[in-house]
Design an enzyme around this catalytic site. Structure first.
Site, PDB file in Angstrom:
ATOM      1  N   CYS A 241      22.750-103.634  38.685  1.00  0.00           N
ATOM      2  CA  CYS A 241      23.047-102.375  37.978  1.00  0.00           C
ATOM      3  C   CYS A 241      24.558-102.264  37.873  1.00  0.00           C
ATOM      4  CB  CYS A 241      22.423-101.178  38.700  1.00  0.00           C
ATOM      5  SG  CYS A 241      23.046-100.936  40.388  1.00  0.00           S
ATOM      6  N   GLY A 242      25.107-101.069  38.004  1.00  0.00           N
ATOM      7  CA  GLY A 242      26.550-100.893  37.946  1.00  0.00           C
ATOM      8  C   GLY A 242      27.248-101.238  39.243  1.00  0.00           C
TER       9      GLY A 242
END
Length: 285
Positions: A241-242
């Protein structure tokens, strides 16, 4: 899997029924995106489930790393958990102030440390409060508790391992970020990061695993979401993800559907997007 599985996900009804169990430990693991106007610690201080302790994701991390909230060394995890009165023999339930957002990250961290009696509260604090259940604003009475850990290296992947997986395609790499960030159409919220995604990865925004009220979808619906995203569940899966927070929502979903061959890319896009020698793909997967 029944909804009330104390190793993955439990309902507010389950928690209410077990709230006074002497070996239950509840953690508020709230965390908000950089730039958010929400303060997780202040939210906890103002209202939390009775007996809950605050788990500071940014502090209980490897603060020597330049990357955000990387998994802490086992010694630091042990030290912080002992001080919070969380130890061997406890059933841990983790929630957050969003619904199901950052709590799975801490569920994963406990799993990484070899602790399996740990579950996420489905719907989190919003569902608990919407049902008119008991809350308090007092800090809990904490007694030091011994805890042993055994790090499960197979549940985490570093940048070199992910680069190999991207090249060899022997794993499915699944990105939990929103579609526009995945394609590179939307800039990253962290400055200095390139836009796009890991080559040969698939996109499954974490919200696709959740209902409108912030609870997790059924195992059947979660499996369908992975398949609709083009994920081959016959392969091991690496979630990303981030910065390693919402990737854990995908990991929780995989565990719920009985797909045990999963791991989490801890550095996620905060790391991959920073290094110019790593290839970046844009557009659709």
């Amino acid at each position: 899997m029944a909804l009330d599985d104390p190793k993955t996900l439990v309902s507010t009804d389950w928690l209410a029924a077990h709230l006074r169990d002497p070996d239950l430990r509840i953690l508020d693991a709230s965390w908000f995106m950089p730039g958010s106007d929400r303060d997780a610690k202040a939210g906890y201080a103002g209202a939390h489930i009775p007996g809950a302790r605050f788990f500071d994701i940014d502090e209980i991390s490897d603060t020597r790393s330049p990357l955000p909230h990387m998994a802490p060394p086992p010694e630091k995890f042990i030290s912080r958990m002992r001080a919070m009165g969380v130890g061997d023999g406890h059933q841990v339930v983790i929630y957050d102030q969003t619904g199901v957002f950052s709590a799975p990250r801490v569920w994963w961290l406990f799993r990484l440390m070899g602790k399996t009696d740990v579950a996420v509260l489905d719907g989190g604090l919003p569902k608990w409060q919407a049902e008119g259940r008991e809350i308090e604003d007092l800090p809990p009475y904490v007694r030091d508790r011994h805890i042993t850990v055994q790090r499960q290296a197979g549940l985490v992947r570093d940048v070199t391992q992910v680069a190999h997986a991207s090249k060899l395609r022997d794993h499915e790499i699944v990105d939990a970020r929103g579609h526009a960030r995945f394609t590179g159409e939307q800039a990253e919220p962290r400055p200095g990061l390139r836009a796009g995604h890991i080559p040969n990865s698939k996109n499954l925004p974490f919200g696709e695993l959740q209902n409108a009220d912030g609870t997790m979808k059924s195992p059947e619906e979660i499996r369908a979401a992975f398949e609709a995203a083009g994920v081959d569940l016959g392969k091991p899966v690496i979630t990303s993800c981030g910065s390693g927070i919402s990737a854990a929502i995908l990991a929780l979903g995989l565990e719920m559907i009985g797909h045990r061959a999963w791991s989490l890319y801890d550095g996620s896009w905060a790391e991959w997007g920073m290094y110019n020698d790593l290839k970046v793909a844009t557009g659709e997967a």
